[in-house]
Design a protein around this motif. Sequence first.
Motif, mmCIF file in Angstrom:
data_model
loop_
_atom_site.group_PDB
_atom_site.id
_atom_site.type_symbol
_atom_site.label_atom_id
_atom_site.label_comp_id
_atom_site.label_asym_id
_atom_site.label_seq_id
_atom_site.Cartn_x
_atom_site.Cartn_y
_atom_site.Cartn_z
ATOM 1 N N VAL A 1 2.878 1.082 0.057
ATOM 2 C CA VAL A 1 1.612 0.469 0.436
ATOM 3 C C VAL A 1 0.615 1.527 0.898
ATOM 4 N N LEU A 2 1.113 2.500 1.657
ATOM 5 C CA LEU A 2 0.215 3.557 2.140
ATOM 6 C C LEU A 2 -0.378 4.353 0.991
ATOM 7 N N ILE A 3 0.495 4.771 0.061
ATOM 8 C CA ILE A 3 0.002 5.592 -1.047
ATOM 9 C C ILE A 3 -0.971 4.801 -1.904
ATOM 10 N N ARG A 4 -0.623 3.552 -2.163
ATOM 11 C CA ARG A 4 -1.527 2.735 -2.967
ATOM 12 C C ARG A 4 -2.861 2.539 -2.276
ATOM 13 N N GLY A 5 -2.800 2.336 -0.953
ATOM 14 C CA GLY A 5 -4.019 1.981 -0.232
ATOM 15 C C GLY A 5 -4.896 3.178 0.059
ATOM 16 N N LEU A 6 -4.296 4.293 0.465
ATOM 17 C CA LEU A 6 -5.112 5.352 1.027
ATOM 18 C C LEU A 6 -5.223 6.601 0.176
ATOM 19 N N SER A 7 -4.343 6.745 -0.848
ATOM 20 C CA SER A 7 -4.435 7.978 -1.629
ATOM 21 C C SER A 7 -5.208 7.714 -2.917
ATOM 22 N N GLY A 8 -5.443 8.779 -3.653
ATOM 23 C CA GLY A 8 -6.160 8.638 -4.914
ATOM 24 C C GLY A 8 -5.258 8.167 -6.043
ATOM 25 N N TYR A 9 -3.941 8.210 -5.809
ATOM 26 C CA TYR A 9 -3.005 7.848 -6.873
ATOM 27 C C TYR A 9 -2.707 6.359 -6.863
ATOM 28 N N MET A 10 -2.449 5.815 -8.066
ATOM 29 C CA MET A 10 -1.998 4.434 -8.154
ATOM 30 C C MET A 10 -0.466 4.356 -8.089
#
Lengths: 499, 356
Positions: B318-327
């Motif tokens: 959830v963090l990576i999806r929400g806050l990073s540029g990567y999907m």
Amino acid sequence: MLKPARTFRGGYRFKNFNGQARPVIVENQIPALVTIPLKQGFGAELKSLVKKGDAVFAGQTIARDDSVVSSPIHSSVNGVVEDVKRMNYFKRQTAMVIIRTTNASKEIPRLERCSLEWARLSNEKIEELVYLSGVSSLDREGIPTRFKSSIIPPEEVKHLIVHGIGSEPYNISLDLLLKEKNLLNFLEGVKILKRIMPNSKVHLSLNSKKRNIIEQVTKLTSQLEWLDTYPLEPKYPQGYDEILVPTILNQNFPYGYSAANIGVVILNIQAVLGVYEAVCEGKPFIERIIAICGPSIKDNIHIKVRVGTSLKDILAERVKTESPIRVALNSLLTGFQLNDISLPVDRTFSHIIAIPEKREREFLSFMRLGKTRDSYTRAFLAEMLPWVKRAPDTNKHGEERPCISCGFCERACPVKIIPHLLAKYVQRNLIDETIMNYGIFNCIECGLCSYVCPSKISLMKIIKEGQDKLIMQGCDSTQCILPYFNLKGIKEYRGVTKL
Amino acid sequence: MKIIKVILENMNKASQKNKALMIFKPVLNAMDEFFFGTDKVTSLPHIVDNMDIKRLMSLVIIALMPVTIASVYFWGLRVFLVIMVSYAFGGLIEVCFAVFRKKEIHEGFLVTGLIFPLILPPGVPLWVVAIGVMFGVIFGKEAFGGTGRNIFNPAIVGRVFLTIAFPNIMTMNWQMPFNKGLGGFIHFQNSVDAITTATPLALFKNQGIITSYSNLMLGQSAGCIGETFRVGIIAGGLFLIAMRIVDWRLPLAYLATVVIFPYLGNHLIHTQFALGGFQLLSGGLLLGAFFMATDPVTSPFTKPGRWIAGFLLGFLTVLIRGLSGYMEGVMFSILLVNAFTPLIDTMVLKARYKKK
């Protein structure tokens, strides 16, 4: 009193194997020659009281020593002693008395002063009868009497567990053992044992699937406030002492020691019936009921044989000879492989299991639907066809592969250790306190981890190896147990059946 | 059956005559074992379970079948080609290492070789597939010593490598699936590259559009080859759990965290965190949770460890999806948690076997 059903975590229920012994009993004829080991069941090896050329009768005591932990041993036929010599018996040199039958009469002289009204006998007399009959040598602790037949005196027994669960792939039939009058005899036997061990509470654990037996037992024992009945799920290895004690008494087991050390005596149903027969009917324990199981037997029945009968006499007519077979004693998971068919039967035999030795290869074996294949996973058709009997054989069903940590062994392990982890430590020779801390000495060698492993790793063997190496390094298995238990200080003793 | 036997025997003879062919012994042995099973017998216990690694792996492949067939329908017959390339080049590496090490060929690759194409975009060029699978098998598995010793899931390693090495191919090349008639069963591939679109996750991130749940479930959205037909993924996952091959704890913990945790995030920054239901059904989450995070070698073997890993996976996804540029939240989180697996297990064991 009937207690609610119980079970334990882990374990595996072997269901519906082909070749279960029918509840029929056939008496085997008296053999022409018997070989009687002078060490049977619990107790030390004895010295023979007879010598070559002596005439003996069935039930005559041929070995007895009141000074060591042991029970007397009898001649099982009327005949003449042909020889007394040492022979290799289950990897151990054991003295044997060989007797040639001269009179094949089935009569067995009774023990003195046995009585159906046992309540009138003195405690000492009852104990003497139990001891003299030899039944006191059964099971892992023996039956305690004042004659040193077990490692604890009878008054120190706090709990007596009698079990008839049948959790192995092949089991002796409970219906047969407790048929009609036998059930009453069995309960008399339990009462006699309670009399011998006055300070004990009796726990009767029965297979929870045998509703009718449990019902009858409950009805007959509702008046006895010292007796509890527990229906237990027939999940392997429920019948082991190490599992029975925690399930029934909610108590930790001192792994590696005998249950007698914590004041518990565990007996099976045949032993209790033997007690009844000794005290009420005066029968020395020279006959044994053996279940002849497995798909490689022509007719799966129970037989009653004299102790000392050679396996050849039992099996010769009964096994299928078309293909190679393997014969195992008492258990398919831990039992001894019976290669030498001339070995004699002793008091501890209860099952003889013959399964096909399958070396043939099978085309695309792993893709078969598996109508008759047993598996811990649910990946075979057999899981959906509960009425189809499963056919066991000795094939490995796959190549050995590296461990993939699938966790089957951990899920199946009844003593909550992690077999694959321990095996990895042992295989990499990392043998130190860590694996002791991980409970390597808790292993009860039930063999379930080796059974379920899809990578076909012999986990049980590796763990055993690790234990041996650890002991060689001077690690003492007792230090996992002694600080936490108040033991009576007697080292574990295992009978011949558990080699 | 007899034909195969004769062929194998002839090949065996040929290899015995010619020393140069001896190096292919592992291949012959593997084929022999594959077709004819084993003739070894047990020692103690006298009987063993009928389950073996071959069947275990074949069951995972069976569980992936609905997804694979559906993906052919959605993306065209080219999917077969992608799968074949993956098997061919991955298998080649596997064989090379087996020959080099003089060990048997293990079955683990059968699953990697099928999962890997399923997590690639449908328009991926075949040479990229070959590079990805070779990298994944070499650096994800063989470098660590082969089956059972790898720390990272080889398919994920290959996929991460491709994402970083070829970002254009791996993140731009999305198509809309076939949805009429026989669809991809009669087409080689989706007609033109012109129909480029964005994945549901990208649509949400860039434009705040939420694709309808029924489209997501039935595969009517853009995405990787095998991740869009979510009904089939769930069915396959439940099949494995019912067969007792996969432990239910890790997928449950993972999916539950992904559903519950975004509600918190949604309260704080609702443009960044989509709601739980959408998170659950978008991207490669279901495929990852059922088929990749549960890979027994790379996931914790202790039960508490599985709960912890599941929770960590959900949190990171959830963090990576929400806050990073990567999907690719699922992919990265599985890679990261794989690295944590030994630590999680050690901690659990320490707590469990504390000196009394």
